[in-house]
Scaffold this motif. Structure first.
Motif, PDB file in Angstrom:
ATOM      1  N   LEU A   7     -34.706  65.580  43.577  1.00 60.68           N
ATOM      2  CA  LEU A   7     -34.705  67.046  43.529  1.00 60.68           C
ATOM      3  C   LEU A   7     -34.401  67.693  44.871  1.00 60.68           C
ATOM      4  O   LEU A   7     -34.129  68.889  44.944  1.00 60.68           O
ATOM      5  CB  LEU A   7     -36.053  67.561  43.012  1.00 60.68           C
ATOM      6  CG  LEU A   7     -36.194  67.664  41.487  1.00 60.68           C
ATOM      7  CD1 LEU A   7     -36.105  66.307  40.810  1.00 60.68           C
ATOM      8  CD2 LEU A   7     -37.489  68.363  41.117  1.00 60.68           C
ATOM      9  N   ALA A  59     -29.009  66.240  44.964  1.00 62.67           N
ATOM     10  CA  ALA A  59     -29.143  67.686  45.182  1.00 62.67           C
ATOM     11  C   ALA A  59     -28.272  68.162  46.335  1.00 62.67           C
ATOM     12  O   ALA A  59     -28.132  67.483  47.363  1.00 62.67           O
ATOM     13  CB  ALA A  59     -30.602  68.039  45.465  1.00 62.67           C
ATOM     14  N   ASP A  62     -30.149  72.014  49.120  1.00 68.22           N
ATOM     15  CA  ASP A  62     -31.542  71.738  49.485  1.00 68.22           C
ATOM     16  C   ASP A  62     -31.731  71.806  50.996  1.00 68.22           C
ATOM     17  O   ASP A  62     -32.856  71.701  51.487  1.00 68.22           O
ATOM     18  CB  ASP A  62     -31.996  70.375  48.957  1.00 68.22           C
ATOM     19  CG  ASP A  62     -31.095  69.228  49.429  1.00 68.22           C
ATOM     20  OD1 ASP A  62     -29.925  69.484  49.778  1.00 68.22           O
ATOM     21  OD2 ASP A  62     -31.554  68.068  49.420  1.00 68.22           O
ATOM     22  N   VAL A 162     -28.885  73.094  43.696  1.00 66.20           N
ATOM     23  CA  VAL A 162     -30.250  73.511  43.389  1.00 66.20           C
ATOM     24  C   VAL A 162     -30.403  74.986  43.746  1.00 66.20           C
ATOM     25  O   VAL A 162     -30.076  75.395  44.857  1.00 66.20           O
ATOM     26  CB  VAL A 162     -31.283  72.679  44.174  1.00 66.20           C
ATOM     27  CG1 VAL A 162     -32.691  73.152  43.869  1.00 66.20           C
ATOM     28  CG2 VAL A 162     -31.131  71.204  43.862  1.00 66.20           C
ATOM     29  N   GLN A 212     -29.292  72.474  38.910  1.00 67.00           N
ATOM     30  CA  GLN A 212     -30.754  72.452  38.811  1.00 67.00           C
ATOM     31  C   GLN A 212     -31.282  73.831  39.188  1.00 67.00           C
ATOM     32  O   GLN A 212     -31.039  74.323  40.284  1.00 67.00           O
ATOM     33  CB  GLN A 212     -31.325  71.402  39.760  1.00 67.00           C
ATOM     34  CG  GLN A 212     -32.845  71.353  39.831  1.00 67.00           C
ATOM     35  CD  GLN A 212     -33.327  70.357  40.871  1.00 67.00           C
ATOM     36  OE1 GLN A 212     -32.827  69.233  40.940  1.00 67.00           O
ATOM     37  NE2 GLN A 212     -34.272  70.761  41.705  1.00 67.00           N
ATOM     38  N   ASP A 214     -34.674  75.761  39.773  1.00 61.20           N
ATOM     39  CA  ASP A 214     -36.108  75.540  39.979  1.00 61.20           C
ATOM     40  C   ASP A 214     -36.906  76.758  39.525  1.00 61.20           C
ATOM     41  O   ASP A 214     -36.654  77.878  39.982  1.00 61.20           O
ATOM     42  CB  ASP A 214     -36.399  75.267  41.452  1.00 61.20           C
ATOM     43  CG  ASP A 214     -35.988  73.875  41.894  1.00 61.20           C
ATOM     44  OD1 ASP A 214     -35.401  73.141  41.080  1.00 61.20           O
ATOM     45  OD2 ASP A 214     -36.245  73.527  43.067  1.00 61.20           O
TER      46      ASP A 214
END
Length: 767
Positions: A7, A59, A62, A162, A212, A214
């Protein structure tokens, strides 16, 4: 086939390259382009490392030069007006919002910084107003998630961008001051969703096959409006063209499952390390749907090796229920919270080192678990070695100390109570200390200069003797004492020149801890910490802080505070054991500190500060029995640490960078508490602390910013506080310790603070 996913990966660099470059840029030693190149190099190394380890979903976005939430605020033009008045480029604007800026004609304070859920990472809280003009930068090169996706693509790495989701982004922020009582942040959802849509469209057009999003707030207590907002947001967004996974972590989503059970996304990521109890209901729900499941099973928050057998039980249950093509093996959260690489640890014993897995090693764990699902024979050696580790650790002589266990079992209620309640204690203390109105003090640490770091390093490497090092430390203590006397502070500190870190310093002197050379993790901005690891039962072989405190007290007639780190902070700012509950570890630490507090008192140190900045951090994320139980045992552990003293001994505590409830602080029964306050602009927060029955200091300047408040600024802040606070109970202090600041700004800030206290001392002298 089962896929693998991470992640997020630590962004600091294997040798803290980001910290060094960022601080060099701030001090004008390198150009912005040189800083940008350091970031680019770190990102490339991270992506290629994950690819080499066989991670399928890697990811991007990030990385951050300061904080990922602040990055998104800047990306979406959520920039308060004070930062738009000046001709700052995007990176300098980011830094100004994160740490403040004071140069030439620019003088702006930083935005508020708070804990990221129950971790020791701090994020910068965005602020909104009804007229916030959400928009992306006009140039694609300035759209960070897109630019970094393309950057990785150019290296031959297919990444999964992300993005912090719209519900979390809004609810983790706050209204600007003038709209605190009128603006509901989720009412801004219709305005922000088109910008999310533009960003997603650009990523899909650039070739992003997976995204992704979050939504960590799914593990919090959410009201009906917030739960309904998930359906509104994700049904409004057009997510076709890419596989979108909604990720939550740090807790269970079950109470909020109805909010996401029918969203038009491809799949979900859940944390089964922190909340294993949610597995069965989630599998039951997903068995009736077509969603994919990312199984967060390799701990993104701790350094212990994964137990493969236990993890495979979870993964195999998911595969049996959903099928291999719908399951991904993943880290429980971003690996941001773990050190980079265990191989950098050259001084750990082989036994202790064999217990650990840092971020780089966790990539290998994820890869092994992924292979073990479909072809266990290919990783049979790794599975066997892991089982040997589990057995070895459980039977290690490093772990168990019966004397410590027996002492914890013998803790009584009486050990957590002072001899008399505060009003009676304060009558004794008032007569003994004879402090003026608005007593001034600092939180503990003073600037850790280059000279201090050099001499500490020399001592650690055996280049100077213990006698030479002690003489140097004493000379630094005397400098700090003389400076405090010079500006007329009322209660002094010794400055802590001997301490590398408020947790590590004590942990190094406690049996049951292990320490790393390079186990750095980001706390905020360029502030990195090296958490010690609790590997076994905890005990104190000898006094830890008495010598320095006694020396400081011996060279001044003013009172000097003894400075200790409280049991909850020692626990939370370490990597705790995962084989013993945290309450047990907290009480072991409480007994260690109880002995230290008594030794300080016996040595003539009558004011003792036991800091608990991590008290709020340890709070379970959901209300209910678990949270109530935590507050009970956390407060008791503090009282066990501090209740062994006489009435005249004044116990202080300090709290910073978290939203605090006065009732929970009250349960500690400290005589004086100091609380981070300088970046709070909510008048309700001041009023809440009027109910605190003992004495309180609300921090008056931000120690994470290099800017120096004027005397007039201090007077204004104190005036606002005194509109609601009882003046007889108010102490004057900074937000936190001054370790990271330079001496010149420290001298000016504290001088102005003392001058403001004296101003009000005269004003209130006749009241």
């Amino acid at each position: 086939m089962v896929q693998s996913s991470v992640l997020g990966f630590p962004r600091i660099g294997g040798n803290r390259e980001l910290k060094k470059a960022t601080e060099q840029y701030w001090s004008g030693k390198i150009t912005q382009q040189e800083l940008v190149e350091v970031g680019k190099k770190i990102r490339a190394e991270n992506w290629l490392l994950q690819k080499q380890n066989g991670i399928d979903l890697i990811a991007s976005n990030d990385f951050s030069f300061y904080d990922q939430v602040l990055d998104l605020a800047l990306l979406f033009n959520v920039v308060p007006e004070q930062y738009t008045k000046f001709d700052l480029n995007s990176l300098d604007k980011l830094f100004a919002m994160g740490r403040g800026l004071q140069r030439d004609s620019i003088d702006v304070t930083a935005l508020e910084m708070v804990k990221w859920f129950d971790s020791n990472y701090h994020y910068v809280r965005p602020t909104f107003k009804p007229t916030t003009d959400f928009k992306l930068p006009a140039e694609d090169a300035l759209i960070k998630p897109l630019a970094e996706f393309l950057e990785a693509k150019a290296l031959g790495v297919e990444t999964q961008p992300v993005i912090l989701g719209p519900i979390s982004f809004l609810t983790l922020g706050k209204p600007e001051k003038e709209f605190l009582d009128t603006l509901e942040l989720l009412d801004l959802l219709p305005k922000i969703l088109p910008v999310y849509q533009q960003l997603i469209n650009k990523l899909v057009t650039a070739g992003a096959k997976n995204i992704q999003i979050d939504e960590p707030v799914l593990v919090l207590d959410l009201d009906q409006k917030t739960q309904a907002a998930f359906k509104t947001a994700y049904e409004t967004l057009n997510l076709s063209g890419s596989n979108v996974t909604i990720a939550s972590y740090f807790g269970t989503v079950i109470p909020n499952l109805t909010a996401i059970e029918s969203l038009p996304v491809s799949g979900f990521h859940f944390d089964f390390v922190r909340a294993p109890e949610q597995l069965e209901p989630i599998l039951e729900w997903l068995s009736k749907k077509e969603y994919k499941l990312s199984v967060g099973i390799v701990d993104g928050r701790n350094v212990w090796k994964n137990n493969f057998a236990k993890s495979l039980e979870v993964i195999n249950k998911a595969v049996a229920k959903l099928g291999a093509d719908r399951v991904t093996v993943a880290s429980s959260s971003s690996l941001l919270h773990t050190p980079v690489n265990l191989e950098a640890e050259t001084k750990l014993s082989e036994e202790i080192k064999s217990f650990f897995a840092f971020a780089t090693q966790k990539l290998g764990e994820i890869a092994v678990l992924t292979k073990a699902v479909s072809s266990p024979e290919t990783v049979s050696a790794e599975l066997k070695a892991n089982q040997e580790y589990v057995t070895k650790r459980a039977t290690s002589t490093l772990i168990n100390n019966k004397a410590v266990q027996d002492r914890v079992a013998g803790v009584t209620d009486a050990m957590g109570r002072r001899n008399h309640p505060f009003p009676e204690r304060y009558a004794v203390q008032k007569d003994f200390y004879k402090l003026p109105l608005f007593p001034t003090t600092t939180i503990g640490s003073f600037p850790q200069t280059k000279e201090i770091r050099i001499n500490r390093n020399k001592f650690q490497k055996g280049k100077i003797s213990s006698e030479e090092y002690e003489a140097f430390i004493n000379s630094e203590i005397e400098k700090v004492i003389r400076f405090q006397e010079e500006i007329d502070l009322d209660v002094l500190v010794h400055g802590e020149p001997e301490r590398n870190d408020m947790t590590a310093y004590f942990g190094e002197q406690i049996n049951g801890y292990a320490f790393t050379l390079n186990g750095w993790v980001q706390s905020y901005g360029s502030r990195y910490v090296r958490p010690p690891v609790i590997i076994g039962d905890l005990s104190r072989p000898k006094a830890m802080s008495v010598k320095e405190s006694v020396y400081a007290q011996s060279i001044t007639t003013k009172h000097v505070k003894g400075m200790l780190t409280g049991p909850i902070t020692m626990l939370r700012w370490s990597f705790p054991r995962d084989d013993v509950d945290q309450k047990t570890q907290a009480f072991q630490l409480a007994l260690v500190l109880r002995d230290e507090v008594k030794d300080l008192e016996n040595a003539g140190i009558n004011i003792i500060q036991v800091d608990e900045p991590a008290l709020r951090e340890g709070l379970p994320l959901r209300s209910g029995a678990e949270r109530d139980a935590y507050y009970s045992w956390a407060a008791e552990s503090f009282r066990v640490s501090t209740s062994c003293v006489e009435d005249k001994t004044q116990i202080h505590s300090h709290f910073c960078y978290s939203d605090l409830d006065p009732n929970h602080i009250k349960a500690l029964d400290a005589d004086v508490v100091s609380i981070e306050f300088s970046k709070k602009d909510d008048p309700n927060y001041i009023r809440e602390f009027k109910t605190y029955p003992n004495h309180v200091g609300l921090g008056l300047f931000d120690i994470h910013s290099p800017r120096v408040p004027s005397k007039e600024e201090f007077i204004t802040k104190m005036g606002k506080i005194l509109e609601t606070q009882e003046f007889e109970k108010f102490w004057v202090n900074p937000d936190c310790g001054l370790k990271t600041r330079g001496w010149e700004e420290t001298k000016l800030s504290l001088t102005h603070m003392v001058e403001a206290a004296k101003f009000y001392r005269e004003q209130y002298a006749q009241k």
